[in-house]
Design an enzyme around this catalytic site. Sequence first.
Site, mmCIF file in Angstrom:
data_model
loop_
_atom_site.group_PDB
_atom_site.id
_atom_site.type_symbol
_atom_site.label_atom_id
_atom_site.label_comp_id
_atom_site.label_asym_id
_atom_site.label_seq_id
_atom_site.Cartn_x
_atom_site.Cartn_y
_atom_site.Cartn_z
ATOM 1 C CB SER A 277 -18.256 15.596 -15.619
ATOM 2 O OG SER A 277 -17.619 16.587 -15.159
ATOM 3 C CG ASP A 278 -22.831 16.761 -10.372
ATOM 4 O OD1 ASP A 278 -22.250 18.088 -10.278
ATOM 5 O OD2 ASP A 278 -23.416 16.182 -9.638
ATOM 6 C CG PHE A 279 -19.042 20.998 -10.465
ATOM 7 C CD1 PHE A 279 -19.479 20.631 -11.686
ATOM 8 C CD2 PHE A 279 -19.145 22.106 -9.760
ATOM 9 C CE1 PHE A 279 -20.360 21.708 -12.471
ATOM 10 C CE2 PHE A 279 -19.872 23.258 -10.579
ATOM 11 C CZ PHE A 279 -20.440 23.024 -11.809
ATOM 12 N N GLY A 280 -16.554 16.813 -10.228
ATOM 13 C CA GLY A 280 -15.619 15.892 -9.698
ATOM 14 C C GLY A 280 -16.426 14.437 -10.350
ATOM 15 C CB ALA A 281 -19.446 13.339 -11.789
#
Length: 788
Positions: A277-281
């Site tokens: 995941s993108d960070f926080g996605a």
Amino acid sequence: MWLFDAILWFIFWLLALLGLRERDHARDPPHKYTWPEARVRAAALVSQMSVDEKLNLTSGHVGPCQANTGGVPRLGIPSFCYNDGPAGVRHTDFTTQFPSQSATACSFDRGLVHEVSARMGAEFAAKGVHVMLGPLAGGPLGRSPYCGRRWEAFSPDPYLSSTLSYVAVRAAQSAGTIACAKHYMLYEQVPVCSGPPDDEGMPTDCTQVSVTADGEVTDHKTVKEVYLPSFAEAVRAGVGAVMCSYNLINGTPACQSDNALSRILKTELNFQGYVLSDFGAAHSTAESANAGMDQELEGTVWCASGAGGADTDGDDLKNAVTAGKVSEDRLNDMVTRILIPWIAFGQNDKWHEPSYTRWGLGDAVEIDDRSFVNQHLDVRKKDHAEFVRKAAEQSHVLLKNEGVLPLDPAIRRIGVFGSDADYPTTISGCGPDLFCTEGGRRHWNGTVTVGGGSGAAYAAYIVPPIEAISRRGREAGMRVDHVLRDDAAFFPGIAAVAGTVQMCVVFVSVFLMEGADRADLRLDNDGEALIKHVAGTCAGDVVVVLHAGGPVVMEDWIELERVKGVVWAGYPGQESGNAIANILFGDVNPSAKLAFTLGRREADWPPNSIVRKLPMIGKPRTAFDERLAIDYKWFEAHGHTPRFEFGFGLSYTTFEMSDLRVRAEHRKDEAISHTAEAHVGPLQLYDTLYVARVDVRNTGDRDGGEVPQLYMAYPPGQRQPPRNLRGYDKVWLTPGQRVTVEFPLRKKDLAVWDVVQQAWRVPEGEFTFYAGHSSRDLVLETTLVVEL
Ligand SMILES: *[C@@H]1O[C@H](CO)[C@@H](O)[C@H](O)[C@H]1NC(C)=O
Ligand SMILES: *[C@@H]1O[C@H](CO)[C@@H](O)[C@H](O)[C@H]1NC(C)=O
């Protein structure tokens, strides 16, 4: 007999040597195991793991790198290290700041992109980074001219972007680091924010945008033809990881979209690696895991270790597995996928510990009672400076030249203007992300060599234009004066200097960064006013140099009488000054072409390409209504004449093209990994079926580089844009020299996505091919009826 043996031996070695030389051109990753072998080994390891050990690999943990997983010490599996790219290694020292992808795309040179990416991959590997978070393979692609992350991407043209994504992945992984293609998918803008900027200038109260293309996902013609090809090519190049993006697709977060992850990426594209995941996605635990997300970074939902913060007790994925919401089979699949590239690339037996800390450039930091040390390892190749300078030079586009460039040796007095020619305040900005914050406003002081945010790379030094021009001017016996300011308060001083010189060079810029889309297509710091002021007061001609990562409207000043030269310098990286000086003084002949369109008016681009306001009800949404027609395809389809078209760029010499011909010629696909995309007819989707050829000759009196381009029009009735790039190459020619350039046409290059058959299909009828110097300067034409 002895002689016979010796001759055979000799021939064998000669063939082996020749074979090696050929393979060296696009060298495969140093695979220790093939992916099927790696899969077997990974599965064997996973079968020995406890649930806690598996969860250690699927979630973020505190560690020295930008993001880290836990490890499984019992089985010799380390904590994996992830770091941002793709302009170089972010967050550390003694690394190279390369030209951005948007700059190198303008070289239209696969060989150059290969070498940039191979060198970058080697620097990541040498710092101990297992996974380089790059290249940016078409998310964003560049649908909107306002997109703040456009500079991180290659080009809004899917053919150019996808072919370069293939090269970039293959080259980066040849250095042993695992590439991560990002951001998957349809990620073309930042979230809509309604709150005021915080102390750091970061927007608050942000909501991600939901994207729809062609109504329902199942009919995704636009996705298949425009936004997916770069990821398909990354997969074909053997990419180990793919990052799912922040946006929503048809109301579902991309990291939780079964259709995007399991169906399209893992089944149709046959991707065998893992999705992080993108960070926080990640917006959910079980839903994301079941949809196909394999790993959460930096870790907030699955293991609840905050972005760079401390581990907490929460372990939602464990609870989901215990409760049976995520099956253990799926967990095993996640961990197996995570281990496959690590084993295949042989990182399991030759990797060293990360030698830096993302927490700062000092010697060591203490986080949660753990100490992380920065060894200040210099991971640059000896010739990094020369190489990056050359890469930057080959990415500069000469847009306008009414006889002023290269500088006339008779000129003895020049003036340099604008803060963009100056040293930046510091080479790492005012904080980790290369920008400074003042009164809630973010900006970058000094020359712009790269954008801000996660795509930024830390330079070890920056050569600003003023340094290189002063040195080069001194060598030429010139007087080089300067006023490196933009604000109107300095206009009288600028006028005083400009009035005494024979040539004025104005530096202007647009600093783009993650987290902020642009409000307009104007220059930073009122650069238009600076250009007009210099043009109004200069005693000689004016050359404008732009450091920008996205389109700029130039109509305010481009036709001013004194503005006789314009150079698009893009984001050229640490050797910026040396590159522009060599171009201005004629040591280097510019050879790049615009990898995007520079329009005349903002209204000429597709409307509503950025959602800026929260709707009264519900969440922000956008529909990609322009479908296939982005960038030059939109301009052509709507009869808008751009200021400078896609593919345009001048040289100090001239070229002629002749004899465009297309012939049937079958060549096997040489990809590392094969997709399972549906297609009609017997031949392989990525096999070459035809080869177009054109002759190019240098008709001027200087050595130079040209980019012959091939465009294709589908047979009528296909609802396709008027012309589509289908071939390009970079050739270097001495005066009078002629070469033949080849453009291989694969079945997919001729096909359209048929929404009824849900497959790629080559349309019947007559194709038209055009060859020329830009998307509008097409001097040759031929037709072809495809027979399969
Ligand atoms: C999880 O990873 C950390 C960091 O590598 C390690 O210290 C710990 O022992 C691992 N836990 C298990 C269960 O292996
Ligand atoms: C940036 O430059 C401006 C002047 O152009 C100056 O006022 C400001 O203090 C500088 N900011 C930083 C953070 O250096």
